[in-house]
Design a protein around this motif. Structure first.
Motif, PDB file in Angstrom:
ATOM      1  N   PHE A  78       1.034  -1.147  -0.004  1.00 42.74           N
ATOM      2  CA  PHE A  78      -0.094  -0.010  -0.029  1.00 42.74           C
ATOM      3  C   PHE A  78       0.789   1.030   0.149  1.00 42.74           C
ATOM      4  N   GLY A  79       1.545   1.254  -1.021  1.00 41.19           N
ATOM      5  CA  GLY A  79       2.666   2.532  -0.999  1.00 41.19           C
ATOM      6  C   GLY A  79       2.667   3.374  -1.924  1.00 41.19           C
ATOM      7  N   LEU A  80       3.834   3.956  -2.589  1.00 41.05           N
ATOM      8  CA  LEU A  80       3.796   5.112  -3.533  1.00 41.05           C
ATOM      9  C   LEU A  80       3.087   4.312  -4.669  1.00 41.05           C
ATOM     10  N   PHE A  81       2.849   5.273  -5.783  1.00 42.26           N
ATOM     11  CA  PHE A  81       2.144   4.862  -6.922  1.00 42.26           C
ATOM     12  C   PHE A  81       2.826   3.646  -7.686  1.00 42.26           C
ATOM     13  N   ARG A 421       8.153  -4.469   9.492  1.00 37.97           N
ATOM     14  CA  ARG A 421       8.905  -5.711   9.711  1.00 37.97           C
ATOM     15  C   ARG A 421       8.096  -6.905  10.026  1.00 37.97           C
ATOM     16  N   SER A 422       6.743  -6.831   9.805  1.00 42.16           N
ATOM     17  CA  SER A 422       5.965  -7.984   9.992  1.00 42.16           C
ATOM     18  C   SER A 422       6.067  -8.682   8.547  1.00 42.16           C
ATOM     19  N   GLY A 423       6.271  -7.979   7.510  1.00 43.43           N
ATOM     20  CA  GLY A 423       6.409  -8.633   6.443  1.00 43.43           C
ATOM     21  C   GLY A 423       4.972  -8.932   5.455  1.00 43.43           C
ATOM     22  N   ARG A 424       3.958  -8.591   6.377  1.00 45.10           N
ATOM     23  CA  ARG A 424       2.439  -8.549   5.813  1.00 45.10           C
ATOM     24  C   ARG A 424       2.038  -7.473   4.936  1.00 45.10           C
ATOM     25  N   ALA A 425       2.656  -6.476   5.221  1.00 46.98           N
ATOM     26  CA  ALA A 425       2.215  -4.958   4.543  1.00 46.98           C
ATOM     27  C   ALA A 425       3.014  -4.136   4.403  1.00 46.98           C
ATOM     28  N   TRP A 426       2.976  -3.211   3.370  1.00 43.09           N
ATOM     29  CA  TRP A 426       3.997  -2.032   3.138  1.00 43.09           C
ATOM     30  C   TRP A 426       3.047  -0.753   3.266  1.00 43.09           C
ATOM     31  N   ILE A 427       3.247   0.077   4.056  1.00 41.67           N
ATOM     32  CA  ILE A 427       2.763   1.324   4.083  1.00 41.67           C
ATOM     33  C   ILE A 427       4.030   2.196   4.146  1.00 41.67           C
ATOM     34  N   SER A 428       3.566   3.784   3.976  1.00 44.55           N
ATOM     35  CA  SER A 428       4.861   4.659   4.347  1.00 44.55           C
ATOM     36  C   SER A 428       4.133   5.715   5.242  1.00 44.55           C
ATOM     37  N   HIS A 429       5.120   6.966   5.267  1.00 42.65           N
ATOM     38  CA  HIS A 429       4.341   8.055   6.342  1.00 42.65           C
ATOM     39  C   HIS A 429       4.746   9.228   5.561  1.00 42.65           C
ATOM     40  N   VAL A 430       3.979  10.429   5.824  1.00 41.16           N
ATOM     41  CA  VAL A 430       4.178  11.663   5.242  1.00 41.16           C
ATOM     42  C   VAL A 430       3.727  12.774   6.266  1.00 41.16           C
ATOM     43  N   SER A 431       4.407  13.717   5.903  1.00 41.00           N
ATOM     44  CA  SER A 431       4.028  14.753   6.888  1.00 41.00           C
ATOM     45  C   SER A 431       3.202  15.764   5.814  1.00 41.00           C
ATOM     46  N   LEU A 432       1.874  16.299   6.803  1.00 40.95           N
ATOM     47  CA  LEU A 432       1.012  17.036   6.071  1.00 40.95           C
ATOM     48  C   LEU A 432       0.896  18.410   6.823  1.00 40.95           C
ATOM     49  N   SER A 433       1.451  19.432   6.287  1.00 41.36           N
ATOM     50  CA  SER A 433       1.530  20.641   6.817  1.00 41.36           C
ATOM     51  C   SER A 433       2.309  20.457   8.163  1.00 41.36           C
ATOM     52  N   PHE A 436       2.302  14.499  11.474  1.00 40.91           N
ATOM     53  CA  PHE A 436       2.707  13.115  11.006  1.00 40.91           C
ATOM     54  C   PHE A 436       1.391  12.456  10.597  1.00 40.91           C
ATOM     55  N   ALA A 437       1.565  11.463   9.489  1.00 40.57           N
ATOM     56  CA  ALA A 437       0.622  10.755   8.968  1.00 40.57           C
ATOM     57  C   ALA A 437       1.052   9.351   8.499  1.00 40.57           C
ATOM     58  N   LEU A 438       0.370   8.255   8.820  1.00 43.89           N
ATOM     59  CA  LEU A 438       0.759   6.907   7.958  1.00 43.89           C
ATOM     60  C   LEU A 438      -0.153   7.376   6.842  1.00 43.89           C
ATOM     61  N   ARG A 439       0.500   6.810   5.673  1.00 45.16           N
ATOM     62  CA  ARG A 439      -0.045   6.891   4.457  1.00 45.16           C
ATOM     63  C   ARG A 439      -0.341   5.451   3.784  1.00 45.16           C
ATOM     64  N   ALA A 440      -1.383   5.033   3.469  1.00 42.19           N
ATOM     65  CA  ALA A 440      -1.602   3.684   2.912  1.00 42.19           C
ATOM     66  C   ALA A 440      -2.326   3.916   1.425  1.00 42.19           C
ATOM     67  N   CYS A 441      -1.747   3.701   0.231  1.00 43.01           N
ATOM     68  CA  CYS A 441      -2.528   3.760  -0.976  1.00 43.01           C
ATOM     69  C   CYS A 441      -2.567   2.490  -1.760  1.00 43.01           C
ATOM     70  N   VAL A 442      -3.943   2.278  -2.121  1.00 41.47           N
ATOM     71  CA  VAL A 442      -4.245   1.182  -2.547  1.00 41.47           C
ATOM     72  C   VAL A 442      -3.706   1.034  -4.069  1.00 41.47           C
ATOM     73  N   THR A 443      -2.683   0.307  -4.578  1.00 39.66           N
ATOM     74  CA  THR A 443      -1.942   0.554  -5.723  1.00 39.66           C
ATOM     75  C   THR A 443      -2.389  -0.702  -6.810  1.00 39.66           C
ATOM     76  N   LEU A 455      -4.318  -5.512   6.499  1.00 36.54           N
ATOM     77  CA  LEU A 455      -3.309  -4.103   6.804  1.00 36.54           C
ATOM     78  C   LEU A 455      -3.907  -3.369   8.040  1.00 36.54           C
ATOM     79  N   VAL A 456      -5.156  -3.265   8.385  1.00 34.86           N
ATOM     80  CA  VAL A 456      -5.798  -2.762   9.655  1.00 34.86           C
ATOM     81  C   VAL A 456      -5.428  -3.421  10.883  1.00 34.86           C
ATOM     82  N   GLU A 457      -5.428  -4.816  10.717  1.00 35.10           N
ATOM     83  CA  GLU A 457      -5.208  -5.716  11.719  1.00 35.10           C
ATOM     84  C   GLU A 457      -3.634  -5.352  12.077  1.00 35.10           C
ATOM     85  N   GLU A 458      -2.767  -5.193  11.356  1.00 31.15           N
ATOM     86  CA  GLU A 458      -1.249  -5.213  11.295  1.00 31.15           C
ATOM     87  C   GLU A 458      -1.115  -3.976  11.996  1.00 31.15           C
TER      88      GLU A 458
END
Ligand SMILES: *Cc1c(COP(=O)(O)O)cnc(C)c1O
Length: 469
Positions: A78-81, A421-433, A436-443, A455-458
């Motif tokens: 669930f990462g960058l594009f 580290r779980s190896g079960r999903a990949w997300i990123s983070h982003v600074s919005l103004s 801190f935010a976690l960022r998940a993009c369905v790609t 993902l939500v469980e992890e």
């Protein structure tokens, strides 16, 4: 030798099948350190003086690609594009490598050039640009397309600068982007002699979109200060939050102020394929130029951006060059080396054409709609699980936090670490103004609702785990 090649191809075929089969059985993130990777490579290949069997090499490189990198084609990336890749794109790339046509000059690659133009005209049609008279090219990606846009706008507005350089201009040119615009616009300004300070950042509205009134005010102030506003780049689908700048309102300011209107739809361009999402981009048909990355949303391999402009003469002025050693094309036909930044040119369009033709526009539109719907599903699930949403895009980019992160009880980056580290999903983070935010993009076109649950469980498990440490 022939057997050896056949065996390699069998390995390749098996790997393509595995990608289509059950990619979820694999980890999304590698479980090995880069120091260990280096050690293994030195061990294995320290001596390159003699050749080795291609089949062995193929098997080893499949392992490297599968286990040593983040698997961006995994449905729970669930990462960058970066999308999962359809088989048509893989086949196209293998064929391109095999025949290796060079599209720098038409005369040496007529068929490839005709097919690329045919393909690009389909996209011109979707954009609402005049198909016959507009210029279009494939690029290595959105960054190169944005660079071409800046150079084309300069050639249009300051033809003198093409020969004399930017320093010869009486006033200093400036351009406008939203505060959330992609860094490649600033890079283009740096690399084109304008300087990074020439980039003015327009404040955002409450939905992280460019505020067109603030744009108008900035332009007036800059003009009064003796600067030369010449370009505004609106973003359709920001990298941070999937926001689409109000294209129609920005177009009105651009027309009033005589600015070149560029739309960076590297990510958001996909909306044009979907009847439901298309209204999001209304106004894009008024742009002077557009960037659209095929490799972000059309489920094909990296290295296929697209640049469009309705100003053919400006493109010719920006990139035109005489070269006595190049094969000559027919009268009145432009060669790609004289209308783009690249010279030698890979047949980038084949993977776009083959994916488009194999899936049909209807197939790609269905994928786009389904992926967008999963974005809304993910928002609902996160809210239900007690997370706080920080954006509300129609495109499936979901930025979120948790009251315990906001309260400083747990560090967002620690949560991110645990998820990876779980190896079960990949997300990123982003600074919005600054927040801190976690960022998940369905790609991935392969993603489904069970992947969202996972993902939500992890993320929840990470939150609880960090809390207990
Ligand atoms: C990704 C992106 C770019 C850069 O494109 P590349 O294909 O990575 O070169 C430019 N603009 C936006 C909005 C992007 O998301």
């Amino acid at each position: 030798m022939q057997d050896e090649v056949a065996r390699c191809l069998a390995l390749l075929a098996r790997e393509i099948e595995a990608h289509r089969g059950d990619p979820r059985a694999r980890r999304v993130t590698p479980a090995i350190s880069s120091r260990e990777m280096r050690r293994q490579i030195e061990n294995r290949y320290g001596d390159l003086s003699r050749g080795r069997p291609l089949r062995e090499l193929t098997a080893e490189m499949i392992r490297l690609l599968r286990e040593w990198n983040v698997q961006i084609t995994h449905p729970r990336y669930f990462g960058l594009f970066n999308p999962s890749v359809k088989p048509a794109s893989v086949v196209a790339d293998a064929l391109v490598s095999l025949f290796n046509p060079n599209l720098a000059a038409r005369a040496a690659a007529e068929g490839a050039c005709v097919l690329e133009r045919f393909t690009l005209e389909r996209f011109l049609g979707l954009l609402g640009f005049p198909v016959e008279t507009s210029e279009a090219s494939f690029t290595s990606g959105g960054a190169e397309a944005n660079h071409q846009a800046v150079l084309t706008a300069m050639a249009h507005r300051f033809p003198r600068a093409i020969e004399e350089g930017v320093g010869a201009l009486d006033r200093r040119p400036v351009l406008y982007v939203s505060a959330d615009a992609h860094g490649s616009m600033a890079k283009a300004a740096q690399a084109s002699g304008l300087g990074s300070r020439a980039v003015r950042r327009v404040p955002l509205d409450g939905r992280r979109r460019m505020d067109p009134e603030a744009l108008g005010r900035l332009v007036s102030a800059d003009r009064a200060a003796g600067l030369e506003p010449f370009l505004v780049a609106a973003t359709a689908g920001t990298t941070a939050a999937g926001a689409v700048d109000p294209l129609e309102a920005v177009a009105i300011v651009a027309a009033r102020e005589g600015l070149w209107l560029h739309v960076d739809a590297a990510y958001g361009g996909i909306a044009l394929l979907s009847r439901r999402l298309k209204p999001l981009l209304s106004g894009i048909e008024q742009a002077d130029s557009v960037t659209w990355d095929a490799h972000k949303t059309l489920s094909l391999a990296l290295g296929a951006g697209m640049f469009f402009s309705r100003h053919r003469e400006a493109v010719a002025r920006a990139f035109g060059i005489e070269a006595g050693y190049m094969p000559r094309s027919a009268e009145g036909e432009e060669d790609p080396y004289a209308t783009t930044l690249q010279w030698s040119r890979r047949f980038l369009g084949l993977r776009v054409f083959m994916t488009l033709a194999a899936e049909g526009t209807s197939g790609l539109a269905e994928d786009a709609d389904r992926v967008a719907a999963l974005g809304h599903e993910l928002r609902a699930r996160l809210t239900q699980a007690g997370f706080t949403l920080l954006n509300d895009s129609e495109l499936p980019v979901v930025c979120f936090t948790h009251p315990r992160i906001d309260a400083g009880e747990v560090r967002g980056l620690d949560i991110l670490d645990r998820v990876l580290r779980s190896g079960r999903a990949w997300i990123s983070h982003v600074s919005l103004s600054g927040r801190f935010a976690l960022r998940a993009c369905v790609t991935s076109y392969l993603a489904n609702e069970a992947d969202l649950d996972c993902l939500v469980e992890e993320v929840r498990a990470a939150l609880n785990g960090v809390g207990r440490e």
